[in-house]
Design an enzyme around this catalytic site. Structure first.
Site, PDB file in Angstrom:
ATOM      1  CG  HIS A   1     -10.096  -4.532  -2.264  1.00  0.00           C
ATOM      2  ND1 HIS A   1      -8.993  -3.759  -1.996  1.00  0.00           N
ATOM      3  CD2 HIS A   1     -10.014  -4.872  -3.573  1.00  0.00           C
ATOM      4  CE1 HIS A   1      -8.277  -3.631  -3.093  1.00  0.00           C
ATOM      5  NE2 HIS A   1      -8.870  -4.290  -4.077  1.00  0.00           N
ATOM      6  N   GLY A   2     -11.187  -6.213   1.500  1.00  0.00           N
ATOM      7  CA  GLY A   2     -11.826  -6.288   2.817  1.00  0.00           C
ATOM      8  C   GLY A   2     -12.256  -7.701   3.166  1.00  0.00           C
TER       9      GLY A   2
ATOM     10  CG  ASP B   1      -3.173  -5.278   5.769  1.00  0.00           C
ATOM     11  OD1 ASP B   1      -2.368  -5.857   6.498  1.00  0.00           O
ATOM     12  OD2 ASP B   1      -3.110  -4.058   5.558  1.00  0.00           O
TER      13      ASP B   1
ATOM     14  CB  SER C   1      -0.884   0.008   1.250  1.00  0.00           C
ATOM     15  OG  SER C   1      -0.070   0.216   2.402  1.00  0.00           O
TER      16      SER C   1
ATOM     17  CD  GLU D   1     -12.502  -0.403  -4.541  1.00  0.00           C
ATOM     18  OE1 GLU D   1     -11.395  -0.883  -4.256  1.00  0.00           O
ATOM     19  OE2 GLU D   1     -13.255   0.115  -3.698  1.00  0.00           O
TER      20      GLU D   1
ATOM     21  N   GLY E   1     -10.569  -3.450   7.408  1.00  0.00           N
ATOM     22  CA  GLY E   1     -10.390  -3.373   8.855  1.00  0.00           C
ATOM     23  C   GLY E   1     -11.045  -4.509   9.623  1.00  0.00           C
TER      24      GLY E   1
ATOM     25  CG  ASP F   1      -3.940  -2.881  -1.483  1.00  0.00           C
ATOM     26  OD1 ASP F   1      -4.881  -3.071  -2.278  1.00  0.00           O
ATOM     27  OD2 ASP F   1      -4.047  -2.991  -0.240  1.00  0.00           O
ATOM     28  CG  HIS F   2      -6.624   0.448  -1.850  1.00  0.00           C
ATOM     29  ND1 HIS F   2      -7.929   0.595  -2.268  1.00  0.00           N
ATOM     30  CD2 HIS F   2      -6.602  -0.667  -1.070  1.00  0.00           C
ATOM     31  CE1 HIS F   2      -8.666  -0.378  -1.756  1.00  0.00           C
ATOM     32  NE2 HIS F   2      -7.883  -1.171  -1.032  1.00  0.00           N
TER      33      HIS F   2
ATOM     34  CG  ASN G   1      -7.026  -7.386  -1.907  1.00  0.00           C
ATOM     35  OD1 ASN G   1      -6.679  -8.211  -2.752  1.00  0.00           O
ATOM     36  ND2 ASN G   1      -6.990  -6.088  -2.122  1.00  0.00           N
TER      37      ASN G   1
END
Ligand code: G3H
Ligand code: 13P
Ligand code: ZN
Length: 309
Positions: A211-212, A256, A50, A134, A181, A82-83, A254
């Site tokens: 994602h997420g 994290d 990121s 995205e 998160g 990423d992003h 994804n």
């Protein structure tokens, strides 16, 4: 063994019910834990960086660590931004040798997202890299199951088809109810699988990205809390929902937050149980093992990607 793009990985994953894990990396121990797991499971692998990771570790360190991981393990690895928030960071990463970049134009109106994405696609493709974009906005916890808000935030299938046709993007991150998160849902977890199926039907050849997708396993939250942490109310995407999504075009998942939790839980435990330790290797080695265990579990039991290399 080399830095590779995601092209072949996704082509294969699209034909089958598994997904490639894309794990966020910030330092050596995280990279080592992840690649050891991928090697053990003989799985395809994406390491992603990121803007925050670039700032924390500096791009050159991360690039060299990933090159070292390839040398050490003999794995093919895709290195992905990423992003990416604008053309410049995507260009920098392509120029540095990243094989894949994400341009995240999801905050812009459709036409601007298309324009920006196309600009990145043109540059990346001319330099041998691939692009993820995205469309739709990832839900925040406050958006949970607000039916009216869904069309405003979740990916609209017809727009996804138009977006892919106009940009030539290689993969598309979609919004169906996940969020970044550790606090993803207030009530029962909900993902819009109907919408996902509709998107997949309209663009069956486009690899989709979730994602997420951390599952925020309760035992890791409990372990953090048991050893002095305070993260009540954490809730992730149930593992079976991730598995289900791989049937409808999700090729990249994804992760994290789950790595952060696994690592932090182990470090908390170690420092509480060994208050006299002050050698960082004493707690970073078990933290690296925890990352390896977490990633191995993901690859084997959630992504179904063992032996798909
Ligand atoms: O999607 C965001 C990733 O979890 C990266 O987080 O920006 O704190 O490095 P970060
Ligand atoms: P999590 O916060 O669920 O791990 O998602 C990570 C992510 O989407 C990185 O782009
Ligand atoms: Zn993300």
């Amino acid at each position: 063994m080399a830095l590779v793009t995601t092209k072949d990985m996704f082509e294969k994953a699209l034909k089958s019910d598994y997904a490639v894990g894309a794990f966020n990396v910030n330092n050596m121990e995280i990279i080592q834990g992840i690649v050891e797991a991928a090697q053990e499971e003989n799985a395809p692998l994406i390491l992603q960086v990121s803007a925050g990771a670039r700032k924390y570790a500096k791009p050159a360190y991360l690039l060299k660590l990933v090159e070292a991981a390839i040398l050490d393990t003999g794995l093919d690895i895709a290195l992905h931004l990423d992003h990416g928030e604008d053309f410049d960071i995507c260009k920098k990463c392509v120029d540095d040798g990243f094989t894949s970049v994400m341009i995240d134009g999801s905050k812009y109106p459709l036409e601007e997202n298309i324009r920006l994405t196309k600009e990145v696609v043109d540059y990346a493709h001319a330099h041998g890299a691939v692009v993820e974009a995205e469309l739709g906005k990832l839900a925040g916890i406050e958006d949970n199951i607000k039916v009216d808000a869904k069309n405003a935030t979740f990916t609209v299938p017809e727009e996804a088809a138009e977006f892919v046709a106009k940009t030539g993007v290689d993969s598309l991150a979609i919004a169906i109810g996940t969020s970044h998160g550790a606090f993803k849902f207030k009530g029962d977890p909900y993902l819009d699988f109907e919408r996902l199926q509709e998107i997949h039907k309209l663009i069956p050849d486009t690899p989709l990205v979730l994602h997420g997708a951390s599952t925020v396993l309760p035992e890791f939250v409990a372990k953090c809390n048991e050893f002095g942490g305070n993260i009540p109310g954490a809730q992730g995407v149930p593992e079976e929902m991730i598995r289900e999504s791989t049937k409808y075009g999700i090729c990249k998942v994804n992760i994290d937050t789950d790595l952060r939790l696994a690592m932090t839980a182990e470090i908390r435990k170690h420092l509480i149980e060994h208050p006299a330790d002050f050698d960082p290797r004493k707690y970073l080695a078990p933290a690296r093992d925890a990352i390896r265990g977490m990633v191995q579990h993901k690859i084997k039991n959630v992504l179904n990607a063992s032996n798909q290399r």
